[in-house]
Structure formats: C-alpha cells, structure tokens
Write an enzyme that holds these catalytic residues in place. Structure first.
Site, PDB file in Angstrom:
ATOM      1  N   ASP A   1       0.676  -1.289   0.038  1.00 30.26           N
ATOM      2  CA  ASP A   1      -0.082   0.410  -0.075  1.00 30.26           C
ATOM      3  C   ASP A   1       0.996   1.220  -0.254  1.00 30.26           C
ATOM      4  O   ASP A   1       0.143   2.103  -0.162  1.00 30.26           O
ATOM      5  CB  ASP A   1      -0.643   0.202   1.051  1.00 30.26           C
ATOM      6  CG  ASP A   1       0.175  -0.269   2.641  1.00 30.26           C
ATOM      7  OD1 ASP A   1       0.921  -0.638   2.204  1.00 30.26           O
ATOM      8  OD2 ASP A   1      -1.205  -0.040   3.401  1.00 30.26           O
ATOM      9  N   HIS A   2       2.105   1.320   0.233  1.00 27.47           N
ATOM     10  CA  HIS A   2       2.563   2.506   0.291  1.00 27.47           C
ATOM     11  C   HIS A   2       3.419   2.856  -0.729  1.00 27.47           C
ATOM     12  O   HIS A   2       2.950   4.094  -2.022  1.00 27.47           O
ATOM     13  CB  HIS A   2       3.995   1.873   1.707  1.00 27.47           C
ATOM     14  CG  HIS A   2       3.597   2.629   2.984  1.00 27.47           C
ATOM     15  ND1 HIS A   2       2.919   1.924   3.659  1.00 27.47           N
ATOM     16  CD2 HIS A   2       3.621   3.519   4.080  1.00 27.47           C
ATOM     17  CE1 HIS A   2       2.290   2.142   4.922  1.00 27.47           C
ATOM     18  NE2 HIS A   2       3.295   2.604   5.159  1.00 27.47           N
TER      19      HIS A   2
ATOM     20  N   ASP B   1       3.962  -1.041  11.398  1.00 25.08           N
ATOM     21  CA  ASP B   1       3.727   0.428  11.061  1.00 25.08           C
ATOM     22  C   ASP B   1       2.426   0.381  12.103  1.00 25.08           C
ATOM     23  O   ASP B   1       2.354   0.586  12.774  1.00 25.08           O
ATOM     24  CB  ASP B   1       2.622   0.431   9.908  1.00 25.08           C
ATOM     25  CG  ASP B   1       2.553   1.657   9.109  1.00 25.08           C
ATOM     26  OD1 ASP B   1       2.598   1.908   8.314  1.00 25.08           O
ATOM     27  OD2 ASP B   1       1.362   2.229   9.755  1.00 25.08           O
TER      28      ASP B   1
ATOM     29  N   ARG C   1      -0.316  12.888  10.238  1.00 20.77           N
ATOM     30  CA  ARG C   1       1.224  13.126  11.147  1.00 20.77           C
ATOM     31  C   ARG C   1       1.008  14.667   9.786  1.00 20.77           C
ATOM     32  O   ARG C   1       1.221  15.354   8.747  1.00 20.77           O
ATOM     33  CB  ARG C   1       1.714  12.534  10.195  1.00 20.77           C
ATOM     34  CG  ARG C   1       2.283  11.507  10.566  1.00 20.77           C
ATOM     35  CD  ARG C   1       3.081  10.324  10.690  1.00 20.77           C
ATOM     36  NE  ARG C   1       3.091   9.495  12.286  1.00 20.77           N
ATOM     37  CZ  ARG C   1       3.516   8.929  12.128  1.00 20.77           C
ATOM     38  NH1 ARG C   1       4.043   7.995  11.013  1.00 20.77           N
ATOM     39  NH2 ARG C   1       3.272   7.909  13.432  1.00 20.77           N
TER      40      ARG C   1
ATOM     41  N   SER D   1       6.999   7.408  13.127  1.00 22.00           N
ATOM     42  CA  SER D   1       6.787   6.160  12.140  1.00 22.00           C
ATOM     43  C   SER D   1       7.500   4.820  13.182  1.00 22.00           C
ATOM     44  O   SER D   1       8.254   5.022  14.071  1.00 22.00           O
ATOM     45  CB  SER D   1       7.889   6.120  10.508  1.00 22.00           C
ATOM     46  OG  SER D   1       8.198   4.950  10.361  1.00 22.00           O
TER      47      SER D   1
ATOM     48  N   ARG E   1       9.735   2.843  11.112  1.00 23.98           N
ATOM     49  CA  ARG E   1      10.300   2.356  10.243  1.00 23.98           C
ATOM     50  C   ARG E   1      11.457   1.211  10.581  1.00 23.98           C
ATOM     51  O   ARG E   1      12.547   3.449  11.455  1.00 23.98           O
ATOM     52  CB  ARG E   1      10.309   3.591   8.964  1.00 23.98           C
ATOM     53  CG  ARG E   1      10.951   5.133   9.814  1.00 23.98           C
ATOM     54  CD  ARG E   1      10.751   5.578   8.013  1.00 23.98           C
ATOM     55  NE  ARG E   1       9.198   6.516   8.464  1.00 23.98           N
ATOM     56  CZ  ARG E   1       8.921   7.552   7.796  1.00 23.98           C
ATOM     57  NH1 ARG E   1      10.082   8.454   6.982  1.00 23.98           N
ATOM     58  NH2 ARG E   1       7.972   7.660   7.903  1.00 23.98           N
TER      59      ARG E   1
HETATM   60  C1  MIC Z   1       3.993   6.260   8.817  1.00 26.95           C
HETATM   61  O1  MIC Z   1       3.013   6.944   8.271  1.00 26.95           O
HETATM   62  O2  MIC Z   1       4.954   7.228   8.922  1.00 26.95           O
HETATM   63  C2  MIC Z   1       4.205   5.328   7.645  1.00 26.95           C
HETATM   64  C3  MIC Z   1       5.199   5.386   6.181  1.00 26.95           C
HETATM   65  O3  MIC Z   1       3.487   4.606   7.937  1.00 26.95           O
HETATM   66  C4  MIC Z   1       5.043   3.969   8.560  1.00 26.95           C
HETATM   67  C5  MIC Z   1       6.139   3.099   8.132  1.00 26.95           C
HETATM   68  C6  MIC Z   1       7.145   3.532   7.547  1.00 26.95           C
HETATM   69  O4  MIC Z   1       7.677   4.282   7.685  1.00 26.95           O
HETATM   70  O5  MIC Z   1       7.407   2.970   6.173  1.00 26.95           O
HETATM   71  C7  MIC Z   1       4.821   4.351   9.544  1.00 26.95           C
HETATM   72  O6  MIC Z   1       4.174   4.847  10.558  1.00 26.95           O
HETATM   73  O7  MIC Z   1       5.278   2.940  10.628  1.00 26.95           O
HETATM   74 FE1  SF4 Z   2      -0.226   4.770   5.086  1.00 29.39          FE
HETATM   75 FE2  SF4 Z   2       1.148   5.391   7.449  1.00 29.39          FE
HETATM   76 FE3  SF4 Z   2       0.130   7.016   6.033  1.00 29.39          FE
HETATM   77 FE4  SF4 Z   2      -1.268   5.472   7.556  1.00 29.39          FE
HETATM   78  S1  SF4 Z   2       0.258   6.619   8.472  1.00 29.39           S
HETATM   79  S2  SF4 Z   2      -1.814   6.301   4.957  1.00 29.39           S
HETATM   80  S3  SF4 Z   2      -0.036   3.015   6.895  1.00 29.39           S
HETATM   81  S4  SF4 Z   2       1.808   6.016   4.678  1.00 29.39           S
END
Ligand code: MIC
Ligand code: SF4
Length: 648
Positions: free
Chosen positions: A64-65, A119, A379, A535, A537
């Site tokens: 999905d990313h 995630d 975010r 995140s 990550r």
């Molecule tokens: C995000 O919202 O920052 C992400 C991308 O979903 C991350 C995961 C990632 O960095 O791949 C998260 O929230 O954990």
């Molecule tokens: Fe995707 Fe993270 Fe954004 Fe949710 S917050 S839509 S998991 S990138």
C-alpha cells in the site's frame, strides 16, 4: 479489584515476565501485518531466522505504501513480498486492495486478539477491541516465528466520553482534542482506553480514526470496548462469528482519567508542523487554501467517503484548489462506484487516486511552494508532504470537503442540516485481491523472487568493550523518523537497499551527515526529547547502523524507535541531567569506557567522558535482561539466531 480491558487482553496473552506496572512483559501475538515499505526488510529478517511457516493465527502482507512504480524497485519488492508470503504461510493483499489498517479492520481484525504490525498506525485495530501495536520489522519477524513481543507493562489512561458529537463534528475532531490535552508526548508508555456512554454513539470507523491517531500521542496503543456496535460492523462484513463482548470491569482501576463531553467538541485542525498544534476553525479563520487531500488510514472509510460525496454533490471544486481523494480500500472504492458516490466526486472535479497511502507518505500530490494543504491524514511533520515549505493542516473529511468547494478553511457546521449517515447493513465483500498462502506441502516449490535492489541486512557486531567515538550530529527536541530517514517517492524505493537509503539519513537536518558519519567510521548521535517520534520504520535505526552509529544519547526516546535501536544493536542512552545536553557539541570526542562489562554487570548509570570538553557526564542505559542480551549480541537478529541455536 477489577481489571481494565487492556489488562484483561494482556493477561490472557502473557507468556513472560510479571504482571507489574513498568516491568517488561512478553505477550503472545495472534496476528501480524506488514506493509511494503517496512515489509521487505521484515521478510528478509524472517528468512534469516529460518522458520519455515509462520506460527501466528493470521499474518498478512499488504502492499500500500510504495505503489508509485517509477522504476523497477517497488515492483520488484512487491513480487518478493508476494513470493515470501506464499511460501511461508502469509496472506498477501495485492497492490490496489487498499491501505493495510483499513483492510485489516474490514477483513481480519478480531476483538480480544493481539496484533503487531510493522507500521505505527497498527493501533487502528483498537477500534474493534484488539490490542494492536506498531512495532519494528524485526519484532514482527520474531512474532511470525512464534516469539513473544515485549512491551513495558503500560500505564492505562481512561478516557471517558459523555454526550454525542454535534452535526458535522467528526471523530477526527475528537482525537485532535485528545492530542490538544495530551500532546505528542503525552501517551508514551501508556495505553489509552476509551469508555463511557458517549462510546455507544460512535461507529467502528469513527472509533478506528481515534485509535489510529493514538500513534500521534506516542501511546503504546488505544482501545475501545467490543460492543453491539462492533457486532453490527462485523455482521456487515460477514464476520459476526469472530465477535465477542469485551469491556473493562466496573471497578477497574486506571492510572489516569480524562473526561470528554463529545457535545462540546468543535471542528479543529492540527496546524503546521505538529499533530498537537491544535486550533479551532474559528481561531484559524477563513484561510485561503491551495490543496485538499482526503484519504489515509485515518479517514478513508466508506462512511467518511459518503459524507464527502454528500458535501461535493452538484458542486465544483474551487478553481484555486486541487482536491484529491483516495478511498481506503477496494471495498470502499467499489461501493462508491456501485452507489454512484464516485461519480459525484468525479463530477465535482476530484482527482481520484488509487486505494493506497499515496500523498500521506509523499507518494505524489506534493503541494505547491508554501502551499496550504488540508489533509485528512495523521501527520504533518515538516517536509513529509514532499514540499519543504508546504503548510499542512490535519482536518476531518467533512471540513476538508467543505473547504475544497469554498477555497478557504470552512467550518462544516455552515453546511446546514446533516443527514443521518448510516453504516451499510452489508459491505460489498470480494476478497479476490487477497492471495492465500500455498499449502504447507507445496511450499518447497515456491520460488522466492528477489530483485537486484534487494540487498542483505547490514553487518552487525557484538557490543564493543569500549565505545570511543565522535559526536557526528547534534539535534534538538521532537526529532521525527521523517527527519532521520525521510520517505517520499524518491527515497521509498530504496527501503530494501540499506547502503543506498543511508545516503539520505538525516539529510533534512544536515546534508553532510551521511558522508561525515561514514568517514568517521563510528560515531554517536546526540538529541533532545521525544527523539524518534512518528513512524515504526526500522530504517531509522538500520541506516545509522550502516553509517557506524554506535549509540544515541538523548533527553528521551519515542517507544518504537528506542526498540528499533536496540534491535539494531545501537545503544540507547539518556541524560541523567537533561541540562548536560548543553555540555556536548557536534564533533566532540566521547568515550564510554568498559561499556560492555558495565552492561553485563547490570549497571544502568554509565559515565560518558567528553574528552574534547574535559567533562564527565552521567548517562542512563536502562536495559532489562532480554534487551541487555540483544544489545550485547549486536541486535535482535543475532540474539534470535543465538537463541535458536541453543534450542537445536
Ligand atoms: C508513516 O505513516 O510514516 C508510515 C510510512 O506508514 C510508517 C511506516 C514506514 O515508515 O514505512 C509508520 O507509520 O510506521
Ligand atoms: Fe499509510 Fe502511514 Fe499514511 Fe497510514 S499514516 S496512510 S500507513 S503512510
């Protein structure tokens, strides 16, 4: 003494440690989820552990990313994840099927079960009464292999709702209110448990919006009871069989209590650049806007989309505004197509995006320079949108849609009477984009498809006897993982290539950091409070590991990032006296003498010598039995391998 809902579920899953506040406890994990941006690494780690089939009740790999395929990298990663999933017993949600948290809630979540996901927004599952926690990829890999997941037994905060939301006021406004009260640090080490009469007035998708953004509070997770409303939702998803009633005991004892009267909440926005920078629409006024993005795992449910369609019906998006809409899942998109709502959106001029994270992770739709963008996301960290000076406001879908027509920030309460938006009695169910794993007896014939961008896990080594290194970077408070390891369309394709992605580490703060750190060979990073928020990550730990970072010394850490540092074998240190932060400058030579021996002997207060300033600074290294062994071994992968060899 009665138990909270959190305690009931944790107690049911306890496999290690004593059930005492503040202690580290190991819990059995029933379900796992991964997404593609963290998934490739998680599955490389899983493979390295050598467990043939996952041992969980349900593991799902979502794509999905990284769905923007501007080169071979993302597509290769999708194929790799698909093949690993097939071989090792994992369900595979194909690209186009939707955002992991939305789909998991719809199709897989089960009240009372535990879920960890690579995630940070995994707590979305708390909307149906799961203990759902965001974790690093390695932790998810270990859980898939049957290992326990370790957390600090959390403090439990009771948030009691009374009243009901006024028309056009949304669940998003509720969580923004909670963020206003608790801030982005207020949830650290805590689980937020929602209860009270007001809960009954909120649908499951609304509850999920609230638990989703519990991640922004820094909370371990958030949870709602599983009640009649949960049953209605599961029934409509044709999954009534997994329902059970779950709630806290009447005499449950909480560590903190907050009361919120839903009737008093008004439309709000989180202003740039932090999810807790909350103002009411009245306080902001009719600000001119350039862009509106509707979607993300926070606000992309069928109910959200129906409200948006109602507001857009027969209107045209303001000429100065670009409106994009990404429905959260194939189920949602399909239902909008079938009932005509999609046509209403297209007619109004919305730019329809595929069901994926998209603009939320900087995959397209970056705003214009200094552009004001209203987003229904979770975010708004600086630069995350892809435009460094973009001004991102987090708002409800209702507010976003109304503003997209007016061209200025608009209070949705000016829209007049609100019709009743009802959860459908039956969602459209077609799981044809979820590929089940191969049966165990056929797994040997499944070939793993590995693209050239997939590079192995960086080299680790056991903790040195003494750390003698330069401070390669000094940063301030509230450093996010988007600062440490930025995402976006250019960098995300490198998620399975640590040497390549490391070149972008911390470049938002200091362009020269990666090169400097590599040149130094080993170094220490110094930071302020809430370091690593955001995140899950693990790349925010793996890139520093690759660049030779041996320790990170800060005023305080965000939970998942601290765990990721430990998992990568990087020493997490905090100042005993926060004012000592001023006693270290970038470039100073820092020494932790006999650190290995000190840690083995269980010392938690260590002496850091700043040779350049000729000072001694007391620092804390708080590791428990297990995390201590992980750091000594050089990280969780080495530790797990050691454990597995011991078992053989
Ligand atoms: C995000 O919202 O920052 C992400 C991308 O979903 C991350 C995961 C990632 O960095 O791949 C998260 O929230 O954990
Ligand atoms: Fe995707 Fe993270 Fe954004 Fe949710 S917050 S839509 S998991 S990138």
């Amino acid at each position: 003494m009665g138990l909270t809902l959190t305690e009931k579920i944790l107690k049911n899953h306890l496999v290690d440690g004593d059930f005492v506040k503040g202690n580290e406890i190991g819990i059995k994990i029933d379900q796992t989820l991964t997404q593609d941006a963290t998934g490739t690494m998680a599955y490389l780690e899983y493979e390295a552990m050598g467990v043939p089939r996952v041992k969980t009740e349900r593991s799902v790999a979502y794509i999905d990313h990284n769905t923007l395929q501007s080169g071979f990298e993302n597509a290769d990663d999708h194929r790799f994840i698909g093949s690993v999933a097939k071989k090792h017993g994992i369900y595979f949600s194909r690209p186009g099927n939707g955002i992991c948290h939305q789909v998991h809630l719809e199709r897989f979540g089960v009240p009372g079960k535990t879920l960890i996901g690579s995630d940070s927004h995994t707590p979305t599952g708390g909307g149906i009464g799961m203990i759902a926690i965001g974790a690093g990829g390695l932790d998810v890999a270990v859980a898939m292999g049957g290992g326990a997941y370790y957390i600090t037994y959390p403090k439990i905060v009771k948030v009691e709702f009374t009243g009901r939301l006024s028309p056009w006021v949304a669940a998003k406004d509720v969580i923004l209110e909670v963020l206003k009260i608790l801030t982005v640090k207020g949830g650290v080490g805590k689980v937020i448990e929602y209860c009270g009469e007001g809960v009954k007035t909120l649908s499951v998708p609304e509850r999920a919006t609230i638990t989703n953004m519990g991640a922004e509070l820094g909370a371990t997770t958030s949870i709602f009871p599983s009640d009649e409303t949960t049953l209605e939702f599961l029934k409509a998803q044709n999954r009534a069989d997994v329902w059970k009633e779950l709630k806290a005991d009447d005499d449950a004892v909480y560590d903190e209590e907050i009361k919120i009267n839903l009737s008093e909440i008004v439309p709000m926005a989180a202003c740039p650049h932090s999810p807790d920078n909350i103002k009411t629409v009245d306080e902001i006024g009719p600000m001119k806007i350039d862009q509106v993005c509707i979607g993300s795992c926070t606000n992309s449910s069928f109910m959200d989309m129906m409200k948006v369609a109602y507001i857009l019906k027969g209107k045209t998006v303001h000429p100065d505004v670009s409106l994009s809409i990404a429905p959260g899942s194939k189920q949602v998109l399909n239902m909008l197509a079938q009932n005509g709502a999609l046509s209403v959106m297209i007619d109004a001029g919305a730019r329809i995006l595929e069901s994926a994270c998209g603009p939320c992770i900087g995959m397209g739709q970056s705003p214009n320079s200094k552009g004001v963008s209203l987003r229904t996301f979770n975010r708004n960290f600086e630069g995350r949108s892809g435009t460094k000076d973009g001004q991102i406001y987090l708002v409800s879908p209702e507010l976003a849609a109304a503003s997209s027509i007016a061209g200025v920030l608009t209070d949705p309460r000016t829209l007049g009477d609100m019709p009743e938006f009802k959860l459908p009695e039956k969602f459209v169910i077609n799981d044809n984009m979820i590929v089940p794993p191969a049966p165990a007896e056929e797994m040997d014939s499944v070939e793993i498809l590995r693209g050239p961008n997939i590079k192995p896990f960086p080299k680790t080594s056991p903790l040195d006897d003494t750390i003698d290194a330069i401070c390669s970077l000094k940063v301030g408070d509230n450093i996010t993982t988007d600062h440490i390891m930025p995402a976006g369309a250019k960098i995300l394709p490198l998620r399975s290539n640590i040497p390549a992605i490391s070149k972008h580490c911390f470049t938002v703060c200091d362009e020269e950091f990666p090169e400097r750190a590599l040149r130094l060979g080993k170094s220490i990073i110094v930071g302020g409070s809430n370091y690593g928020q955001g995140s899950s990550r693990e790349h925010a730990a793996l890139a520093p590991l690759y660049l030779g970072v041996k320790a990170v010394l800060v005023k305080s850490f965000a939970r998942i990032h601290r765990a990721n540092l430990i998992n990568a074998g990087i020493l997490p240190l905090t100042f005993v006296n926060e004012s000592d932060y001023d006693k270290i400058g970038q470039g100073d030579k820092l020494i932790l003498k006999n650190v290995r021996q000190d840690i083995i002997s269980g010392k938690s207060e260590l002496k850091l010598i700043n040779e350049s300033k000729n000072t001694e600074i007391p620092v804390l290294c708080e590791l428990s039995g297990r995390t201590k062994d992980i750091v000594l071994a050089g990280g969780l992968l080495d530790y797990t391998r050691e454990q597995l060899t011991k078992q053989d």
